[in-house]
Design a protein around this motif. Sequence first.
Motif, PDB file in Angstrom:
ATOM      1  N   VAL A  66      37.114  44.609  40.442  1.00 11.88           N
ATOM      2  CA  VAL A  66      38.133  45.668  40.498  1.00 11.88           C
ATOM      3  C   VAL A  66      38.982  45.425  41.737  1.00 11.88           C
ATOM      4  O   VAL A  66      38.443  45.223  42.827  1.00 11.88           O
ATOM      5  CB  VAL A  66      37.472  47.062  40.558  1.00 11.88           C
ATOM      6  CG1 VAL A  66      38.530  48.141  40.783  1.00 11.88           C
ATOM      7  CG2 VAL A  66      36.694  47.314  39.275  1.00 11.88           C
ATOM      8  N   CYS A  67      40.310  45.415  41.544  1.00  7.98           N
ATOM      9  CA  CYS A  67      41.165  45.089  42.686  1.00  7.98           C
ATOM     10  C   CYS A  67      42.432  45.926  42.675  1.00  7.98           C
ATOM     11  O   CYS A  67      43.109  46.047  41.654  1.00  7.98           O
ATOM     12  CB  CYS A  67      41.506  43.606  42.703  1.00  7.98           C
ATOM     13  SG  CYS A  67      42.312  43.132  44.251  1.00  7.98           S
ATOM     14  N   ALA A  68      42.734  46.465  43.856  1.00  5.23           N
ATOM     15  CA  ALA A  68      43.934  47.293  44.024  1.00  5.23           C
ATOM     16  C   ALA A  68      45.196  46.435  43.997  1.00  5.23           C
ATOM     17  O   ALA A  68      46.286  46.949  43.781  1.00  5.23           O
ATOM     18  CB  ALA A  68      43.836  48.025  45.358  1.00  5.23           C
ATOM     19  N   PHE A  73      48.866  35.207  40.242  1.00  3.76           N
ATOM     20  CA  PHE A  73      48.107  33.997  39.900  1.00  3.76           C
ATOM     21  C   PHE A  73      46.641  34.299  39.585  1.00  3.76           C
ATOM     22  O   PHE A  73      45.859  33.392  39.352  1.00  3.76           O
ATOM     23  CB  PHE A  73      48.175  32.985  41.059  1.00  3.76           C
ATOM     24  CG  PHE A  73      47.639  33.548  42.349  1.00  3.76           C
ATOM     25  CD1 PHE A  73      46.275  33.602  42.593  1.00  3.76           C
ATOM     26  CD2 PHE A  73      48.500  34.055  43.313  1.00  3.76           C
ATOM     27  CE1 PHE A  73      45.784  34.137  43.770  1.00  3.76           C
ATOM     28  CE2 PHE A  73      48.021  34.590  44.488  1.00  3.76           C
ATOM     29  CZ  PHE A  73      46.660  34.635  44.716  1.00  3.76           C
ATOM     30  N   CYS A  74      46.265  35.560  39.569  1.00  7.00           N
ATOM     31  CA  CYS A  74      44.837  35.888  39.517  1.00  7.00           C
ATOM     32  C   CYS A  74      44.396  36.287  38.104  1.00  7.00           C
ATOM     33  O   CYS A  74      44.957  37.196  37.508  1.00  7.00           O
ATOM     34  CB  CYS A  74      44.554  37.026  40.488  1.00  7.00           C
ATOM     35  SG  CYS A  74      42.817  37.488  40.528  1.00  7.00           S
ATOM     36  N   ALA A  75      43.378  35.589  37.591  1.00  6.34           N
ATOM     37  CA  ALA A  75      42.828  35.918  36.274  1.00  6.34           C
ATOM     38  C   ALA A  75      41.513  36.685  36.424  1.00  6.34           C
ATOM     39  O   ALA A  75      40.893  37.067  35.436  1.00  6.34           O
ATOM     40  CB  ALA A  75      42.575  34.636  35.493  1.00  6.34           C
ATOM     41  N   PHE A  76      41.102  36.888  37.653  1.00 10.78           N
ATOM     42  CA  PHE A  76      39.778  37.457  37.931  1.00 10.78           C
ATOM     43  C   PHE A  76      39.815  38.985  37.997  1.00 10.78           C
ATOM     44  O   PHE A  76      38.926  39.664  37.492  1.00 10.78           O
ATOM     45  CB  PHE A  76      39.287  36.852  39.254  1.00 10.78           C
ATOM     46  CG  PHE A  76      38.113  37.536  39.867  1.00 10.78           C
ATOM     47  CD1 PHE A  76      36.850  37.406  39.310  1.00 10.78           C
ATOM     48  CD2 PHE A  76      38.265  38.309  41.025  1.00 10.78           C
ATOM     49  CE1 PHE A  76      35.764  38.042  39.886  1.00 10.78           C
ATOM     50  CE2 PHE A  76      37.184  38.940  41.604  1.00 10.78           C
ATOM     51  CZ  PHE A  76      35.928  38.807  41.028  1.00 10.78           C
ATOM     52  N   ARG A  77      40.868  39.534  38.573  1.00 13.38           N
ATOM     53  CA  ARG A  77      40.919  40.971  38.862  1.00 13.38           C
ATOM     54  C   ARG A  77      40.912  41.822  37.590  1.00 13.38           C
ATOM     55  O   ARG A  77      41.294  41.378  36.510  1.00 13.38           O
ATOM     56  CB  ARG A  77      42.171  41.314  39.687  1.00 13.38           C
ATOM     57  CG  ARG A  77      43.457  41.256  38.872  1.00 13.38           C
ATOM     58  CD  ARG A  77      44.633  41.964  39.540  1.00 13.38           C
ATOM     59  NE  ARG A  77      44.405  43.370  39.813  1.00 13.38           N
ATOM     60  CZ  ARG A  77      44.509  44.331  38.904  1.00 13.38           C
ATOM     61  NH1 ARG A  77      44.789  44.050  37.639  1.00 13.38           N
ATOM     62  NH2 ARG A  77      44.318  45.583  39.232  1.00 13.38           N
ATOM     63  N   ALA A  78      40.507  43.092  37.755  1.00 18.53           N
ATOM     64  CA  ALA A  78      40.582  44.062  36.659  1.00 18.53           C
ATOM     65  C   ALA A  78      40.942  45.422  37.247  1.00 18.53           C
ATOM     66  O   ALA A  78      40.657  45.703  38.413  1.00 18.53           O
ATOM     67  CB  ALA A  78      39.231  44.148  35.955  1.00 18.53           C
ATOM     68  N   GLY A 113      37.102  41.587  44.627  1.00 23.18           N
ATOM     69  CA  GLY A 113      38.299  42.410  44.597  1.00 23.18           C
ATOM     70  C   GLY A 113      38.244  43.514  45.648  1.00 23.18           C
ATOM     71  O   GLY A 113      37.204  43.769  46.269  1.00 23.18           O
ATOM     72  N   LEU A 114      39.402  44.152  45.835  1.00 22.61           N
ATOM     73  CA  LEU A 114      39.504  45.285  46.768  1.00 22.61           C
ATOM     74  C   LEU A 114      39.384  46.545  45.925  1.00 22.61           C
ATOM     75  O   LEU A 114      40.371  47.025  45.357  1.00 22.61           O
ATOM     76  CB  LEU A 114      40.845  45.262  47.508  1.00 22.61           C
ATOM     77  CG  LEU A 114      41.129  44.073  48.418  1.00 22.61           C
ATOM     78  CD1 LEU A 114      39.919  43.689  49.229  1.00 22.61           C
ATOM     79  CD2 LEU A 114      41.688  42.866  47.710  1.00 22.61           C
ATOM     80  N   HIS A 115      38.163  47.020  45.791  1.00 21.13           N
ATOM     81  CA  HIS A 115      37.851  48.120  44.871  1.00 21.13           C
ATOM     82  C   HIS A 115      38.496  49.425  45.368  1.00 21.13           C
ATOM     83  O   HIS A 115      38.216  49.864  46.491  1.00 21.13           O
ATOM     84  CB  HIS A 115      36.333  48.253  44.778  1.00 21.13           C
ATOM     85  CG  HIS A 115      35.874  49.069  43.626  1.00 21.13           C
ATOM     86  ND1 HIS A 115      36.108  50.421  43.531  1.00 21.13           N
ATOM     87  CD2 HIS A 115      35.201  48.726  42.502  1.00 21.13           C
ATOM     88  CE1 HIS A 115      35.591  50.876  42.403  1.00 21.13           C
ATOM     89  NE2 HIS A 115      35.041  49.855  41.755  1.00 21.13           N
ATOM     90  N   ALA A 144      40.228  36.917  54.419  1.00 13.18           N
ATOM     91  CA  ALA A 144      41.070  37.675  55.360  1.00 13.18           C
ATOM     92  C   ALA A 144      41.768  38.829  54.646  1.00 13.18           C
ATOM     93  O   ALA A 144      42.052  39.863  55.260  1.00 13.18           O
ATOM     94  CB  ALA A 144      42.085  36.746  56.004  1.00 13.18           C
ATOM     95  N   VAL A 145      42.050  38.653  53.356  1.00 11.46           N
ATOM     96  CA  VAL A 145      42.702  39.738  52.599  1.00 11.46           C
ATOM     97  C   VAL A 145      41.757  40.947  52.519  1.00 11.46           C
ATOM     98  O   VAL A 145      42.188  42.100  52.641  1.00 11.46           O
ATOM     99  CB  VAL A 145      43.097  39.240  51.191  1.00 11.46           C
ATOM    100  CG1 VAL A 145      43.572  40.382  50.313  1.00 11.46           C
ATOM    101  CG2 VAL A 145      44.165  38.161  51.297  1.00 11.46           C
ATOM    102  N   GLU A 146      40.464  40.664  52.355  1.00 11.08           N
ATOM    103  CA  GLU A 146      39.499  41.763  52.325  1.00 11.08           C
ATOM    104  C   GLU A 146      39.378  42.425  53.703  1.00 11.08           C
ATOM    105  O   GLU A 146      39.371  43.651  53.819  1.00 11.08           O
ATOM    106  CB  GLU A 146      38.141  41.239  51.813  1.00 11.08           C
ATOM    107  CG  GLU A 146      38.195  40.932  50.322  1.00 11.08           C
ATOM    108  CD  GLU A 146      37.061  40.032  49.845  1.00 11.08           C
ATOM    109  OE1 GLU A 146      37.028  38.845  50.215  1.00 11.08           O
ATOM    110  OE2 GLU A 146      36.199  40.523  49.097  1.00 11.08           O
TER     111      GLU A 146
HETATM  112 FE1  SF4 Z   1      42.871  38.583  42.636  1.00  7.90          FE
HETATM  113 FE2  SF4 Z   1      42.133  38.580  45.221  1.00  7.90          FE
HETATM  114 FE3  SF4 Z   1      44.713  39.037  44.513  1.00  7.90          FE
HETATM  115 FE4  SF4 Z   1      42.823  40.881  44.040  1.00  7.90          FE
HETATM  116  S1  SF4 Z   1      43.522  40.142  46.066  1.00  7.90           S
HETATM  117  S2  SF4 Z   1      44.421  40.239  42.637  1.00  7.90           S
HETATM  118  S3  SF4 Z   1      41.057  39.591  43.501  1.00  7.90           S
HETATM  119  S4  SF4 Z   1      43.527  37.087  44.242  1.00  7.90           S
END
Ligand code: SF4
Length: 372
Positions: A66-68, A73-78, A113-115, A144-146
């Motif tokens: 789960v990402c705010a 480019f991201c296929a991982f987030r939801a 992700g950044l829940h 670093a994004v987290e």
């Molecule tokens: Fe994906 Fe990370 Fe961007 Fe969230 S911060 S959308 S997990 S690459």
Amino acid sequence: MNSEPSIESIRDKVFSGTRLGREEGLYLEKSASLHDLGELANAVRERKNGDIAWYNVNVHLNPTNVCAYRCTFCAFRADLKDPRAYRMSDDDILARGAEARARGCTEMHIVGGLHNKAPVDWYRHILELMHSHYPEIHLKAYTAVEWDWFERITNRPVPEILAEFRQAGLGSLPGGGAEIFDPVVRGKICEHKADGGAWLKVHEAAHRLGLRSNATMLYGHHEGPEHRIDHLLTLRELQDRTGGFQTFIPLAFHPENTRMAHMPKPSSIADLRTIAISRLMLDNFDHIKAYWIMLGISTAQIALSYGADDLDGTVVHEKIYHEAGSTSPQEITVNDLRRLIVEAGREPVERDTLYRRVQRDQSNPARWSIAA
Ligand code: SF4
Ligand code: V47
């Protein structure tokens, strides 16, 4: 007198150990042949690491998808309500630790992700849980994004949060989230998350606290040669000041299942060129990693003669690249990794996260110690 760079002038500089400048970097990008890049990068690689190709025994943990943010480019987030959305329970997390110990892992790579609904305490709790049950496993955690997100949602400075998480078991920082520092390109691919300055600030803070970290660059999307060279020079400048980076990992964009799915994936030639140019420009980085999950096994093997000296590890449970169409296997055995390295004409050496040699108990390979 300043003259235009040529491959001969660059060769002279590389063989005398003289640092290359921006114009030379651009020449390498635009005019050097793959063959010349390989020859020069391989010379630097052998000067720094001899014939060694490092690998480690590791496992990935992505505690939530789960990402705010919405990086294109991201296929991982939801999204929170997406049927694909997950957040791991303590039991799930501990089970991953048990699996890592049974496999003899020295490292757990933790990013996610950044829940929107999870407090910072949950991210710290994951480290506490893992470290208290599996203290021998090094926790390389949170990009670093987290860390920048933690600062935003707590209003506490990053150095304070890093210090607190270190008490909880944090061992080092992975290199993700750097993408491309150029603000215009960054605006096209990840508009809202930590900008280049914030990414660098987190790594500098970590280095000042004595934590080591890695650095990455995402290539093969909207960026051009100037953006890649400037990205490398920015990392080199920070490394001059802190010396805290261990390894650089160029990451090829994988388009499948992303909002940039219309773009082609970079070719193996582009991959090898980027690795070689990174090796040549980052004279103050000890290691360049050919992340086999991202490159595929064959290109990663060849990369060991184009500047790379590290293949990352056994990996296991990687999601970010597999969601984006990576056809690499989910994991690789130590025997296969070693065989691939030997076939590439290099000497396989197992390392821990901090590049110390690891010794395995011959009768029980899951048991290990750091070589004297
Ligand atoms: Fe994906 Fe990370 Fe961007 Fe969230 S911060 S959308 S997990 S690459
Ligand atoms: O930050 C996400 C990238 C990174 C895609 O430090 C993508 O040892 C390509 O940083 N196509 C996470 N790239 C992975 C990472 C990493 C990997 C291995 C080792 C280390 C280390 C760090 O992956 C993200 C982003 O830059 N990414 N989606 C994609 N579709």
